[in-house]
Each structure stands twice: as C-alpha cells, then as structure tokens.
Design a protein around this motif. Structure first.
Motif, PDB file in Angstrom:
ATOM      1  N   LEU A 170     -39.711  -7.113  15.044  1.00 28.56           N
ATOM      2  CA  LEU A 170     -39.950  -7.588  13.439  1.00 28.56           C
ATOM      3  C   LEU A 170     -40.107  -8.067  12.626  1.00 28.56           C
ATOM      4  CD1 LEU A 170     -41.068 -11.385  13.248  1.00 28.56           C
ATOM      5  CD2 LEU A 170     -43.081 -10.775  13.971  1.00 28.56           C
ATOM      6  N   ALA A 171     -40.675  -6.778  12.659  1.00 30.29           N
ATOM      7  CA  ALA A 171     -40.613  -6.325  11.050  1.00 30.29           C
ATOM      8  C   ALA A 171     -38.644  -5.690  10.297  1.00 30.29           C
ATOM      9  CB  ALA A 171     -40.921  -4.930  10.372  1.00 30.29           C
ATOM     10  N   LYS A 172     -38.647  -4.913  11.639  1.00 35.09           N
ATOM     11  CA  LYS A 172     -36.789  -5.408  11.040  1.00 35.09           C
ATOM     12  C   LYS A 172     -35.751  -6.476  10.869  1.00 35.09           C
ATOM     13  CE  LYS A 172     -36.800  -0.964  13.826  1.00 35.09           C
ATOM     14  NZ  LYS A 172     -36.454   0.016  15.439  1.00 35.09           N
ATOM     15  N   GLU A 173     -36.664  -6.935  11.664  1.00 28.73           N
ATOM     16  CA  GLU A 173     -35.805  -8.719  11.188  1.00 28.73           C
ATOM     17  C   GLU A 173     -35.757  -9.327  10.469  1.00 28.73           C
ATOM     18  OE1 GLU A 173     -32.948 -10.121  13.360  1.00 28.73           O
ATOM     19  OE2 GLU A 173     -33.346  -8.400  14.302  1.00 28.73           O
TER      20      GLU A 173
ATOM     21  N   ARG B  78     -44.515  -7.791   1.849  1.00 28.39           N
ATOM     22  CA  ARG B  78     -44.358  -9.867   2.250  1.00 28.39           C
ATOM     23  C   ARG B  78     -44.726  -9.167   3.637  1.00 28.39           C
ATOM     24  NH1 ARG B  78     -47.175 -13.652   2.515  1.00 28.39           N
ATOM     25  NH2 ARG B  78     -45.422 -15.347   2.954  1.00 28.39           N
ATOM     26  N   ILE B  79     -44.007  -8.655   4.286  1.00 22.86           N
ATOM     27  CA  ILE B  79     -43.757  -8.829   5.852  1.00 22.86           C
ATOM     28  C   ILE B  79     -44.937  -7.864   6.348  1.00 22.86           C
ATOM     29  CG2 ILE B  79     -43.296  -6.638   8.002  1.00 22.86           C
ATOM     30  CD1 ILE B  79     -40.422  -6.884   6.366  1.00 22.86           C
ATOM     31  N   SER B  80     -46.237  -6.717   5.471  1.00 24.03           N
ATOM     32  CA  SER B  80     -47.141  -6.411   5.716  1.00 24.03           C
ATOM     33  C   SER B  80     -48.297  -7.526   5.715  1.00 24.03           C
ATOM     34  CB  SER B  80     -47.977  -5.161   4.802  1.00 24.03           C
ATOM     35  OG  SER B  80     -47.951  -5.803   3.619  1.00 24.03           O
TER      36      SER B  80
ATOM     37  N   LEU C 126     -47.684 -10.793   5.773  1.00 23.09           N
ATOM     38  CA  LEU C 126     -47.070 -12.055   6.640  1.00 23.09           C
ATOM     39  C   LEU C 126     -47.277 -11.650   8.253  1.00 23.09           C
ATOM     40  CD1 LEU C 126     -43.546 -12.466   6.312  1.00 23.09           C
ATOM     41  CD2 LEU C 126     -45.390 -14.448   6.086  1.00 23.09           C
ATOM     42  N   LEU C 127     -47.469  -9.754   8.451  1.00 24.15           N
ATOM     43  CA  LEU C 127     -48.228  -9.352  10.083  1.00 24.15           C
ATOM     44  C   LEU C 127     -49.086  -9.188   9.931  1.00 24.15           C
ATOM     45  CD1 LEU C 127     -44.712  -7.521  10.520  1.00 24.15           C
ATOM     46  CD2 LEU C 127     -45.019  -9.715  11.766  1.00 24.15           C
ATOM     47  N   ASP C 128     -50.346  -9.336   8.854  1.00 22.83           N
ATOM     48  CA  ASP C 128     -51.691  -8.315   8.693  1.00 22.83           C
ATOM     49  C   ASP C 128     -51.236  -7.172   9.060  1.00 22.83           C
ATOM     50  OD1 ASP C 128     -53.895  -8.435   7.594  1.00 22.83           O
ATOM     51  OD2 ASP C 128     -54.872  -9.170   9.329  1.00 22.83           O
ATOM     52  N   ILE C 129     -50.771  -6.254   8.148  1.00 23.59           N
ATOM     53  CA  ILE C 129     -51.162  -4.041   8.142  1.00 23.59           C
ATOM     54  C   ILE C 129     -50.329  -3.820   6.599  1.00 23.59           C
ATOM     55  CG2 ILE C 129     -49.797  -5.607  11.055  1.00 23.59           C
ATOM     56  CD1 ILE C 129     -47.526  -4.100  10.342  1.00 23.59           C
ATOM     57  N   THR C 130     -50.490  -2.841   7.128  1.00 25.14           N
ATOM     58  CA  THR C 130     -49.866  -2.295   5.334  1.00 25.14           C
ATOM     59  C   THR C 130     -49.532  -1.956   5.820  1.00 25.14           C
ATOM     60  OG1 THR C 130     -50.274   0.141   6.873  1.00 25.14           O
ATOM     61  CG2 THR C 130     -52.491  -0.638   5.988  1.00 25.14           C
ATOM     62  N   GLN C 131     -48.494  -1.880   4.515  1.00 24.41           N
ATOM     63  CA  GLN C 131     -47.167  -1.516   3.700  1.00 24.41           C
ATOM     64  C   GLN C 131     -46.722  -0.403   4.562  1.00 24.41           C
ATOM     65  OE1 GLN C 131     -45.944   0.757   0.921  1.00 24.41           O
ATOM     66  NE2 GLN C 131     -43.250  -0.325   1.987  1.00 24.41           N
ATOM     67  N   PRO C 132     -47.419   1.161   4.330  1.00 21.43           N
ATOM     68  CA  PRO C 132     -47.404   1.987   4.947  1.00 21.43           C
ATOM     69  C   PRO C 132     -46.223   2.305   5.962  1.00 21.43           C
ATOM     70  CG  PRO C 132     -48.920   2.697   3.711  1.00 21.43           C
ATOM     71  CD  PRO C 132     -48.989   1.171   3.738  1.00 21.43           C
ATOM     72  N   ALA C 133     -47.330   1.280   7.526  1.00 19.29           N
ATOM     73  CA  ALA C 133     -47.149   0.559   8.138  1.00 19.29           C
ATOM     74  C   ALA C 133     -46.069   0.124   8.667  1.00 19.29           C
ATOM     75  CB  ALA C 133     -48.465   0.210   8.944  1.00 19.29           C
ATOM     76  N   VAL C 134     -45.882  -1.307   7.486  1.00 23.22           N
ATOM     77  CA  VAL C 134     -44.428  -1.906   8.050  1.00 23.22           C
ATOM     78  C   VAL C 134     -43.012  -0.723   7.647  1.00 23.22           C
ATOM     79  CG1 VAL C 134     -43.044  -2.940   6.654  1.00 23.22           C
ATOM     80  CG2 VAL C 134     -45.194  -3.688   6.736  1.00 23.22           C
TER      81      VAL C 134
END
Length: 131
Positions: free
Chosen positions: A20-23, A33-35, A37-45
């Motif tokens: 999902l992050a790649k898409e 912004r992905i972080s 949307l997915l409620d995760i950290t930017q380093p996780a993204v």
C-alpha cells in the motif's frame, strides 16, 4: 507453536502495508502523508518502500488490485479511519482465502501436513477463527 493470527500480525499486515505504501508513493504521495494515512511512523513507511520491512509475500492479482484501489481511493477521497481499517480487513480476508496464511504457518512453525487450524483450510466449515 504460534496461532495463525500471529502469522497475520508478523507477515501479512506488514506486507499489505508495504504494498500500500509503495502504491501511494507511485501516486505521488509523500512519505509523511503516507504515514498519516496509515497511522504509522514515517521511518516505518521508509522501511516498507525500501523492502526492509514487510516484503516476501507475493499476493495474487486480486489482492494486488484491492491494494491499488485502496491507494487510489485514499488519494481521491477522504476515507475515515474506520473505512481504511475495513478495507485492509477485506484485503486480509482475501489473503486468507488464498491460503497464504496456511502456507506461512506451515513454513514458519513446521506445522504437520493435515493441520486445519488456519481459516483457509476450513472454508466450508462453520468454525470461525480469530484471523
């Protein structure tokens, strides 16, 4: 021996997040912004998009399309957290139907042939498991 739901937590959900992050990245969404949307950290993204986390599961075409549609919908409309969770759960249910969880469970835990603990093995059953 781990229950099948642990396989979902350790392997399936991270793989869904990674795809999902790649898409979302392909659609021009920034990692920050992905972080959100997915409620995760930017380093996780960052780890998801660089295949340092959540890689290794190859989803079928239907699952890939579900992930792509969720990414597209996230960029085109405001989806609330409950709707995002619902869509991820739908993707996860599709993964269960593919019996990926059963395959991983057998591979990671050396479950004997004939095991019926995973939902994919009990599709016609009325039994409902935690995954």
């Amino acid at each position: 021996m781990r229950p099948p739901c642990e396989i979902v937590v350790w392997y399936v959900i991270p793989s869904i997040r990674s795809e999902l992050a790649k898409e979302l990245l392909k659609l021009g969404i920034k990692q920050k912004r992905i972080s959100e949307l997915l409620d995760i950290t930017q380093p996780a993204v960052s780890q998801y998009v660089s295949d340092k986390r959540g890689h290794g599961i190859k989803f079928d075409e239907k699952t890939q399309n579900m992930i792509k549609m969720l990414a597209k919908d996230l960029t085109e409309q405001e989806l609330g957290p409950d709707r995002i969770i619902q869509r991820i759960c739908e993707i996860c249910k599709n993964v269960k139907a593919e019996e990926i969880i059963c395959q991983l469970h057998k591979e990671k835990d050396k479950i004997p042939t004939g095991c019926t603990a995973c939902l994919g093995s009990n599709r016609d059953s009325d039994v409902d498991y935690c995954i």
